[in-house]
Design a protein around this motif. Structure first.
Motif, PDB file in Angstrom:
ATOM      1  N   GLY A   1      46.394 -10.992   1.159  1.00 19.05           N
ATOM      2  CA  GLY A   1      45.950 -11.757  -0.009  1.00 19.05           C
ATOM      3  C   GLY A   1      45.340 -13.084   0.413  1.00 19.05           C
ATOM      4  N   ARG A   2      46.083 -13.807   1.246  1.00 21.28           N
ATOM      5  CA  ARG A   2      45.592 -15.116   1.708  1.00 21.28           C
ATOM      6  C   ARG A   2      44.279 -14.971   2.452  1.00 21.28           C
ATOM      7  N   GLN A   3      44.208 -14.010   3.360  1.00 28.10           N
ATOM      8  CA  GLN A   3      43.024 -13.855   4.217  1.00 28.10           C
ATOM      9  C   GLN A   3      41.804 -13.377   3.425  1.00 28.10           C
ATOM     10  N   PHE A   4      42.020 -12.457   2.491  1.00 28.39           N
ATOM     11  CA  PHE A   4      40.895 -12.003   1.657  1.00 28.39           C
ATOM     12  C   PHE A   4      40.306 -13.190   0.888  1.00 28.39           C
ATOM     13  N   LEU A   5      41.187 -13.982   0.253  1.00 30.77           N
ATOM     14  CA  LEU A   5      40.692 -15.077  -0.589  1.00 30.77           C
ATOM     15  C   LEU A   5      40.036 -16.167   0.256  1.00 30.77           C
ATOM     16  N   GLN A   6      40.594 -16.383   1.458  1.00 31.22           N
ATOM     17  CA  GLN A   6      39.997 -17.395   2.341  1.00 31.22           C
ATOM     18  C   GLN A   6      38.629 -16.954   2.856  1.00 31.22           C
ATOM     19  N   THR A   7      38.521 -15.668   3.177  1.00 28.02           N
ATOM     20  CA  THR A   7      37.292 -15.156   3.786  1.00 28.02           C
ATOM     21  C   THR A   7      36.179 -14.966   2.760  1.00 28.02           C
ATOM     22  N   TYR A   8      36.566 -14.573   1.542  1.00 25.62           N
ATOM     23  CA  TYR A   8      35.557 -14.235   0.533  1.00 25.62           C
ATOM     24  C   TYR A   8      35.695 -15.133  -0.698  1.00 25.62           C
ATOM     25  N   PRO A   9      34.927 -16.244  -0.746  1.00 26.68           N
ATOM     26  CA  PRO A   9      34.976 -17.106  -1.944  1.00 26.68           C
ATOM     27  C   PRO A   9      34.527 -16.354  -3.198  1.00 26.68           C
ATOM     28  N   GLN A  10      33.876 -15.213  -3.005  1.00 22.25           N
ATOM     29  CA  GLN A  10      33.426 -14.397  -4.154  1.00 22.25           C
ATOM     30  C   GLN A  10      34.623 -13.750  -4.872  1.00 22.25           C
ATOM     31  N   MET A  11      35.784 -13.688  -4.204  1.00 25.23           N
ATOM     32  CA  MET A  11      36.946 -13.037  -4.837  1.00 25.23           C
ATOM     33  C   MET A  11      37.781 -14.080  -5.564  1.00 25.23           C
ATOM     34  N   GLU A  12      38.038 -13.828  -6.868  1.00 25.43           N
ATOM     35  CA  GLU A  12      38.814 -14.789  -7.666  1.00 25.43           C
ATOM     36  C   GLU A  12      40.268 -14.374  -7.793  1.00 25.43           C
ATOM     37  N   ARG A  13      40.451 -13.082  -7.889  1.00 24.74           N
ATOM     38  CA  ARG A  13      41.775 -12.546  -8.231  1.00 24.74           C
ATOM     39  C   ARG A  13      41.912 -11.174  -7.588  1.00 24.74           C
ATOM     40  N   LEU A  14      43.072 -10.901  -7.042  1.00 27.74           N
ATOM     41  CA  LEU A  14      43.253  -9.673  -6.259  1.00 27.74           C
ATOM     42  C   LEU A  14      44.541  -8.971  -6.635  1.00 27.74           C
ATOM     43  N   LEU A  15      44.485  -7.677  -6.714  1.00 22.80           N
ATOM     44  CA  LEU A  15      45.694  -6.867  -6.866  1.00 22.80           C
ATOM     45  C   LEU A  15      45.849  -6.059  -5.586  1.00 22.80           C
ATOM     46  N   LEU A  16      46.973  -6.246  -4.898  1.00 25.50           N
ATOM     47  CA  LEU A  16      47.198  -5.525  -3.645  1.00 25.50           C
ATOM     48  C   LEU A  16      48.451  -4.664  -3.783  1.00 25.50           C
ATOM     49  N   THR A  17      48.359  -3.438  -3.310  1.00 22.36           N
ATOM     50  CA  THR A  17      49.511  -2.527  -3.383  1.00 22.36           C
ATOM     51  C   THR A  17      49.727  -1.878  -2.026  1.00 22.36           C
ATOM     52  N   ALA A  18      50.997  -1.746  -1.651  1.00 23.89           N
ATOM     53  CA  ALA A  18      51.338  -1.044  -0.409  1.00 23.89           C
ATOM     54  C   ALA A  18      52.308   0.084  -0.732  1.00 23.89           C
TER      55      ALA A  18
ATOM     56  N   PHE B   1      54.774   1.264  11.978  1.00 26.99           N
ATOM     57  CA  PHE B   1      54.719   0.598  10.670  1.00 26.99           C
ATOM     58  C   PHE B   1      53.532   1.233   9.952  1.00 26.99           C
ATOM     59  N   ALA B   2      53.835   2.231   9.100  1.00 30.11           N
ATOM     60  CA  ALA B   2      52.756   3.032   8.509  1.00 30.11           C
ATOM     61  C   ALA B   2      52.773   2.877   7.001  1.00 30.11           C
ATOM     62  N   LEU B   3      51.637   2.585   6.438  1.00 33.26           N
ATOM     63  CA  LEU B   3      51.553   2.401   4.994  1.00 33.26           C
ATOM     64  C   LEU B   3      50.133   2.610   4.509  1.00 33.26           C
ATOM     65  N   GLU B   4      50.025   2.689   3.202  1.00 34.57           N
ATOM     66  CA  GLU B   4      48.743   2.901   2.554  1.00 34.57           C
ATOM     67  C   GLU B   4      48.496   1.682   1.673  1.00 34.57           C
ATOM     68  N   ILE B   5      47.283   1.152   1.713  1.00 34.82           N
ATOM     69  CA  ILE B   5      46.986  -0.090   0.980  1.00 34.82           C
ATOM     70  C   ILE B   5      45.920   0.175  -0.079  1.00 34.82           C
ATOM     71  N   ASP B   6      46.149  -0.427  -1.259  1.00 36.88           N
ATOM     72  CA  ASP B   6      45.089  -0.500  -2.285  1.00 36.88           C
ATOM     73  C   ASP B   6      44.686  -1.955  -2.425  1.00 36.88           C
ATOM     74  N   VAL B   7      43.393  -2.215  -2.497  1.00 37.13           N
ATOM     75  CA  VAL B   7      42.926  -3.560  -2.835  1.00 37.13           C
ATOM     76  C   VAL B   7      41.990  -3.430  -4.028  1.00 37.13           C
ATOM     77  N   GLU B   8      42.265  -4.242  -5.049  1.00 37.55           N
ATOM     78  CA  GLU B   8      41.449  -4.204  -6.269  1.00 37.55           C
ATOM     79  C   GLU B   8      41.040  -5.638  -6.593  1.00 37.55           C
ATOM     80  N   VAL B   9      39.751  -5.853  -6.692  1.00 41.27           N
ATOM     81  CA  VAL B   9      39.227  -7.193  -6.983  1.00 41.27           C
ATOM     82  C   VAL B   9      39.015  -7.285  -8.493  1.00 41.27           C
ATOM     83  N   ILE B  10      39.581  -8.359  -9.075  1.00 41.15           N
ATOM     84  CA  ILE B  10      39.486  -8.550 -10.526  1.00 41.15           C
ATOM     85  C   ILE B  10      38.692  -9.833 -10.767  1.00 41.15           C
ATOM     86  N   GLY B  11      37.884  -9.881 -11.798  1.00 36.96           N
ATOM     87  CA  GLY B  11      37.139 -11.110 -12.084  1.00 36.96           C
ATOM     88  C   GLY B  11      35.877 -10.813 -12.870  1.00 36.96           C
TER      89      GLY B  11
END
Ligand SMILES: O=c1[nH]c(=O)c2[nH]c(=O)[nH]c2[nH]1
Length: 310
Positions: free
Chosen positions: A99-116, A44-54
């Motif tokens: 998405g769920r884990q990032f937001l749960q782990t980091y209260p500093q993150m308000e909004r996230l854009l995730l791409t695979a 299961f191979a993929l490339e991920i982008d994570v972008e924090v917006i806020g």
């Protein structure tokens, strides 16, 4: 004192993830255009982008205060650690978990854009008894079309507030059964009318579900696998004698919305890569030679919404 407005975001892009022995994709409803009903996910191979917006990390820009900044290096480590415990089978499920884990782990993150983006590999055919079968250990990297997913998450919901799924980079050449005639002619027209041309297109297709819950139900009966979308498109191209790429993508869109009524929208970006005709055999006019065309390509776009979902 000026009061300039600013929009900022930051993140990590193109994080490669190679997870081996992910759970197999099962539960897929079969459709007439496709043999695809699941996949083993041995690789299961993929490339991920994570972008924090806020806005809450604006002080990093204005004052050099990094207290609300998660290092993008940590984001990369987080993604790779989540891949190890991932118990789903699709890109959508992986992004939902991230998405769920990032937001749960980091209260500093308000909004996230995730791409695979899938890194496509195909199992190598190996001899087995009298026939061949796909190897269960050896995979060949294929630089072919690939599956694409993008989700936007906020703290308001466990489901993505925006999503787009896709299959990107199809390159399809049909040797006969495509026309382009009766187009507008004026003093700039040099293109000959062709009742039958070898149509070569580069094609990206995207889709959105009416209910984002259908992206992620555990049974996956209403999940639309990108492999089936690809197969529907290929079958329509095979069967349909088109008057143009516009005509062709319209037919593809209609078939996809009929086949997958759970979708609210499909869209296409098609590039015309048709080769120029160089020579025709004098004894057998079906035999022809083509070569590369002028390197600027026509692009045809279409978005079709399912009127019942509006
Ligand atoms: O299918 C086509 N659509 C066009 O709009 C176009 N324009 C062109 O030059 N060739 C083609 N082919």
């Amino acid at each position: 004192m000026t009061s300039n407005t600013m929009t900022v975001s930051y993140g990590k892009f193109h994080v490669p993830v190679y997870r081996v022995y992910a759970p197999p994709l099962t539960g897929i409803a079969s459709i007439p255009e496709s043999q695809f009903t699941g996949r083993e996910n041995i690789l299961f191979a993929l490339e991920i982008d994570v972008e924090v917006i806020g806005n809450n990390f604006l002080p990093a820009y204005t004052q050099g205060d990094n207290s609300n900044v998660v290092a993008t290096d940590s984001m990369k480590n987080f993604i790779l650690r989540q891949a190890l415990i991932f118990s789903g089978a699709t890109q959508e499920e992986f992004l939902a978990m991230l998405g769920r884990q990032f937001l749960q782990t980091y209260p500093q993150m308000e909004r996230l854009l995730l791409t695979a983006r899938e890194l496509p590999f195909t199992a190598v055919p190996v001899p087995n008894a009298e026939t061949f079968q796909p190897s269960n250990v050896l995979f060949s990297r294929s630089h072919s079309d690939f599956t694409f997913t993008t989700f936007e998450f906020t703290r308001a919901s466990d489901l993505p507030i925006e999503h787009q799924c896709g299959r990107v980079g199809l390159e399809l050449l049909k040797v006969t059964g495509s026309a382009f005639t009766r187009f507008l002619h004026d003093e700039y027209t040099t293109l000959p009318e062709r009742v039958d041309r070898p149509l070569f297109i580069h094609l990206d297709v995207y889709w959105k579900y009416a209910q984002s819950a259908d992206l992620l139900t555990p049974k996956r009966r209403r999940y639309v696998p990108a492999e089936q979308v690809r197969d529907v498109i290929q079958v329509v191209f095979h069967e349909f004698v088109s008057e143009s790429i516009q005509h062709l993508v319209h037919e593809m869109a209609l078939r996809l919305l009929t086949r997958f009524p759970q979708l609210a929208e499909v869209s296409f970006a098609a590039q015309n890569r048709t080769r120029d005709q160089i020579a025709v055999s004098e004894t057998n006019p079906t035999i022809k030679v083509y070569s590369d065309p002028f390197p600027a390509y026509g692009t045809i776009k279409l978005t079709m919404r399912n009127s019942e979902k509006e």
